[in-house]
Design a protein around this motif. Sequence first.
Motif, PDB file in Angstrom:
ATOM      1  N   ILE A 162       0.826  -1.206   0.000  1.00  0.00           N
ATOM      2  CA  ILE A 162       0.000   0.000   0.000  1.00  0.00           C
ATOM      3  C   ILE A 162       0.862   1.258   0.000  1.00  0.00           C
ATOM      4  CG2 ILE A 162      -0.188   0.197   2.516  1.00  0.00           C
ATOM      5  CD1 ILE A 162      -3.069   0.778   0.056  1.00  0.00           C
ATOM      6  N   THR A 163       2.078   1.163   0.535  1.00  0.00           N
ATOM      7  CA  THR A 163       2.957   2.332   0.580  1.00  0.00           C
ATOM      8  C   THR A 163       3.308   2.824  -0.822  1.00  0.00           C
ATOM      9  OG1 THR A 163       4.822   0.817   0.821  1.00  0.00           O
ATOM     10  CG2 THR A 163       3.968   1.805   2.829  1.00  0.00           C
ATOM     11  N   GLY A 164       3.385   1.906  -1.772  1.00  0.00           N
ATOM     12  CA  GLY A 164       3.635   2.316  -3.153  1.00  0.00           C
ATOM     13  C   GLY A 164       2.483   3.141  -3.705  1.00  0.00           C
ATOM     14  N   LYS A 165       1.260   2.757  -3.372  1.00  0.00           N
ATOM     15  CA  LYS A 165       0.082   3.508  -3.785  1.00  0.00           C
ATOM     16  C   LYS A 165       0.095   4.901  -3.163  1.00  0.00           C
ATOM     17  CE  LYS A 165      -4.175   3.956  -5.459  1.00  0.00           C
ATOM     18  NZ  LYS A 165      -4.472   3.999  -6.901  1.00  0.00           N
ATOM     19  N   TYR A 166       0.474   4.972  -1.889  1.00  0.00           N
ATOM     20  CA  TYR A 166       0.535   6.269  -1.210  1.00  0.00           C
ATOM     21  C   TYR A 166       1.578   7.188  -1.853  1.00  0.00           C
ATOM     22  CZ  TYR A 166      -2.296   4.395   2.641  1.00  0.00           C
ATOM     23  OH  TYR A 166      -3.317   3.877   3.394  1.00  0.00           O
ATOM     24  N   LEU A 167       2.748   6.654  -2.140  1.00  0.00           N
ATOM     25  CA  LEU A 167       3.797   7.467  -2.776  1.00  0.00           C
ATOM     26  C   LEU A 167       3.358   7.938  -4.153  1.00  0.00           C
ATOM     27  CD1 LEU A 167       7.079   5.601  -1.768  1.00  0.00           C
ATOM     28  CD2 LEU A 167       6.449   7.935  -1.176  1.00  0.00           C
ATOM     29  N   SER A 168       2.685   7.070  -4.886  1.00  0.00           N
ATOM     30  CA  SER A 168       2.191   7.441  -6.210  1.00  0.00           C
ATOM     31  C   SER A 168       1.238   8.630  -6.133  1.00  0.00           C
ATOM     32  CB  SER A 168       1.476   6.236  -6.846  1.00  0.00           C
ATOM     33  OG  SER A 168       0.842   6.604  -8.043  1.00  0.00           O
ATOM     34  N   MET A 169       0.316   8.608  -5.181  1.00  0.00           N
ATOM     35  CA  MET A 169      -0.644   9.704  -5.044  1.00  0.00           C
ATOM     36  C   MET A 169       0.030  10.985  -4.561  1.00  0.00           C
ATOM     37  SD  MET A 169      -4.197   7.924  -3.712  1.00  0.00           S
ATOM     38  CE  MET A 169      -3.484   7.058  -2.319  1.00  0.00           C
ATOM     39  N   LEU A 170       0.996  10.867  -3.661  1.00  0.00           N
ATOM     40  CA  LEU A 170       1.716  12.055  -3.201  1.00  0.00           C
ATOM     41  C   LEU A 170       2.464  12.730  -4.346  1.00  0.00           C
ATOM     42  CD1 LEU A 170       3.264  11.212   0.302  1.00  0.00           C
ATOM     43  CD2 LEU A 170       1.779  13.140  -0.261  1.00  0.00           C
ATOM     44  N   LYS A 171       3.149  11.924  -5.163  1.00  0.00           N
ATOM     45  CA  LYS A 171       3.898  12.481  -6.299  1.00  0.00           C
ATOM     46  C   LYS A 171       2.966  13.065  -7.352  1.00  0.00           C
ATOM     47  CE  LYS A 171       7.808  12.185  -7.441  1.00  0.00           C
ATOM     48  NZ  LYS A 171       8.917  13.180  -7.415  1.00  0.00           N
ATOM     49  N   MET A 190       0.141  14.563  -6.677  1.00  0.00           N
ATOM     50  CA  MET A 190      -0.314  15.857  -6.148  1.00  0.00           C
ATOM     51  C   MET A 190       0.822  16.873  -6.066  1.00  0.00           C
ATOM     52  SD  MET A 190      -2.977  14.972  -3.050  1.00  0.00           S
ATOM     53  CE  MET A 190      -1.778  14.007  -2.123  1.00  0.00           C
ATOM     54  N   VAL A 191       2.026  16.384  -5.676  1.00  0.00           N
ATOM     55  CA  VAL A 191       3.177  17.273  -5.472  1.00  0.00           C
ATOM     56  C   VAL A 191       4.380  16.670  -6.207  1.00  0.00           C
ATOM     57  CG1 VAL A 191       4.523  18.551  -3.770  1.00  0.00           C
ATOM     58  CG2 VAL A 191       2.237  17.723  -3.161  1.00  0.00           C
ATOM     59  N   PRO A 192       4.474  16.901  -7.525  1.00  0.00           N
ATOM     60  CA  PRO A 192       5.544  16.273  -8.322  1.00  0.00           C
ATOM     61  C   PRO A 192       6.955  16.617  -7.859  1.00  0.00           C
ATOM     62  CG  PRO A 192       3.846  17.233  -9.740  1.00  0.00           C
ATOM     63  CD  PRO A 192       3.574  17.711  -8.348  1.00  0.00           C
ATOM     64  N   GLN A 193       7.116  17.769  -7.198  1.00  0.00           N
ATOM     65  CA  GLN A 193       8.456  18.214  -6.792  1.00  0.00           C
ATOM     66  C   GLN A 193       8.952  17.585  -5.491  1.00  0.00           C
ATOM     67  OE1 GLN A 193       5.703  19.993  -6.940  1.00  0.00           O
ATOM     68  NE2 GLN A 193       5.577  21.616  -5.375  1.00  0.00           N
ATOM     69  N   LEU A 194       8.195  16.650  -4.914  1.00  0.00           N
ATOM     70  CA  LEU A 194       8.613  16.016  -3.660  1.00  0.00           C
ATOM     71  C   LEU A 194       9.999  15.385  -3.773  1.00  0.00           C
ATOM     72  CD1 LEU A 194       5.530  14.122  -2.163  1.00  0.00           C
ATOM     73  CD2 LEU A 194       6.683  16.125  -1.242  1.00  0.00           C
ATOM     74  N   VAL A 195      10.797  15.592  -2.725  1.00  0.00           N
ATOM     75  CA  VAL A 195      12.155  15.043  -2.684  1.00  0.00           C
ATOM     76  C   VAL A 195      12.259  13.932  -1.650  1.00  0.00           C
ATOM     77  CG1 VAL A 195      14.558  15.574  -2.120  1.00  0.00           C
ATOM     78  CG2 VAL A 195      13.208  17.182  -3.492  1.00  0.00           C
ATOM     79  N   ALA A 231       9.471   1.310  -3.128  1.00  0.00           N
ATOM     80  CA  ALA A 231       8.650   2.277  -3.859  1.00  0.00           C
ATOM     81  C   ALA A 231       9.328   3.638  -3.927  1.00  0.00           C
ATOM     82  CB  ALA A 231       7.282   2.406  -3.198  1.00  0.00           C
ATOM     83  N   ALA A 232      10.047   4.011  -2.875  1.00  0.00           N
ATOM     84  CA  ALA A 232      10.757   5.297  -2.860  1.00  0.00           C
ATOM     85  C   ALA A 232      11.797   5.347  -3.970  1.00  0.00           C
ATOM     86  CB  ALA A 232      11.412   5.514  -1.498  1.00  0.00           C
ATOM     87  N   LYS A 233      12.476   4.242  -4.217  1.00  0.00           N
ATOM     88  CA  LYS A 233      13.448   4.195  -5.324  1.00  0.00           C
ATOM     89  C   LYS A 233      12.742   4.414  -6.656  1.00  0.00           C
ATOM     90  CE  LYS A 233      16.574   0.942  -2.989  1.00  0.00           C
ATOM     91  NZ  LYS A 233      17.103  -0.451  -3.004  1.00  0.00           N
ATOM     92  N   GLU A 234      11.603   3.765  -6.803  1.00  0.00           N
ATOM     93  CA  GLU A 234      10.845   3.881  -8.053  1.00  0.00           C
ATOM     94  C   GLU A 234      10.412   5.321  -8.313  1.00  0.00           C
ATOM     95  OE1 GLU A 234       6.575   2.380  -9.938  1.00  0.00           O
ATOM     96  OE2 GLU A 234       7.392   1.390  -8.142  1.00  0.00           O
ATOM     97  N   PHE A 235       9.974   6.021  -7.256  1.00  0.00           N
ATOM     98  CA  PHE A 235       9.474   7.386  -7.415  1.00  0.00           C
ATOM     99  C   PHE A 235      10.549   8.442  -7.159  1.00  0.00           C
ATOM    100  CE2 PHE A 235       5.578   4.935  -6.624  1.00  0.00           C
ATOM    101  CZ  PHE A 235       4.813   5.355  -7.701  1.00  0.00           C
ATOM    102  N   LYS A 236      11.768   7.969  -6.955  1.00  0.00           N
ATOM    103  CA  LYS A 236      12.926   8.872  -6.804  1.00  0.00           C
ATOM    104  C   LYS A 236      12.745   9.875  -5.665  1.00  0.00           C
ATOM    105  CE  LYS A 236      14.406   8.461 -11.626  1.00  0.00           C
ATOM    106  NZ  LYS A 236      13.534   7.305 -11.923  1.00  0.00           N
TER     107      LYS A 236
END
Length: 328
Positions: free
Chosen positions: A147-156, A158-163, A188-193
């Motif tokens: 589920i954490t991958g789904k959460y990261l996907s939605m955060l990115k 909404m906010v593409p500039q997240l680091v 998932a963090a690696k995937e979404f950089k």
Amino acid sequence: MKRREFITLIGGALAAQAIPANAQELRVRTVGVLIGLANDAEAKARVQAFEQGLEREGWSVGNLRIEYRYAEGDSVRMQALAKELVELKPDCILGHSTPVVTALMQTTRTIPIVFVSVADPVGSGFVASMARPAGNVTGFTIFPATITGKYLSMLKEMVPQLVRVASLYNPDSAPAAGTFFSTPFADAAKEFKVQPITAQVRNPAEIESAIVKLSREPKSGLIVMPDTFTAVHRKLIISLAAQFRIPTIYPYRYFAEEGGLLSYGVNTSDVFRRAAEYVSRVLRGAKPADLPVQAPTKFELVINLRAAKALGIVIPKMLLAGADQVIE
């Protein structure tokens, strides 16, 4: 013996034999319910759903006694209440959350237990497998580890500039001390950089410290993981995330309804309603070992546009289109 006297005698004997069986059917059954939350509006909604499910299964006040206990996210209280319920010798216990079921299993290995809101029943040692629980416990899971991958996907989205994104949880109440979600979160963090950050918190002061620390780093986001601790302290988490303008995703609808930006997770009322079916089957003679653990079937996305506006976030149309509820 006259024929009439003989028939009366036989009829009386048959009636006498029928009484014990009939009395057994009419015996008032007892169900213990141990909820990890406080006795608040959210807990009441779950209780209502559970009772509706029992009514649908044919149970009523006349043939069922329900003993409710609320642990308020306190592990010591969970142990005491688990012992209290077990001493009542109920026919079945409904246990809410991983730490609650842990407390119950430390107290009894014979009374049937149906759990809800447990993420990792196998890893937690509650059941031998999802298909064949094997012991006195079965129930309903909430979130897959991914589920954490789904959460990261939605955060990115909404906010593409997240680091960087932090995962907030209490290791004392989260499944497998938080490790159940941590490995998929890192992958998932690696995937979404983005940089994954672990924010372990055990009290309100640590919650505040973790969120303040995260706010000092620009372009940061937050994921609040599901556990009884984060649920009990949700008002503090929501207010701090808003105060320090951190885009945050929450695990349940009521977080967004109480001011959080976005929630995505299982429909808790549905899970409690479904759990009533298993409790009913146990009351009618089924063994938990023969009832496979069930996965959630209803997830819901809730978006709070007021919170988004305060954060200066424009919610993407695709995300809005998939929402089950939009709070304006």
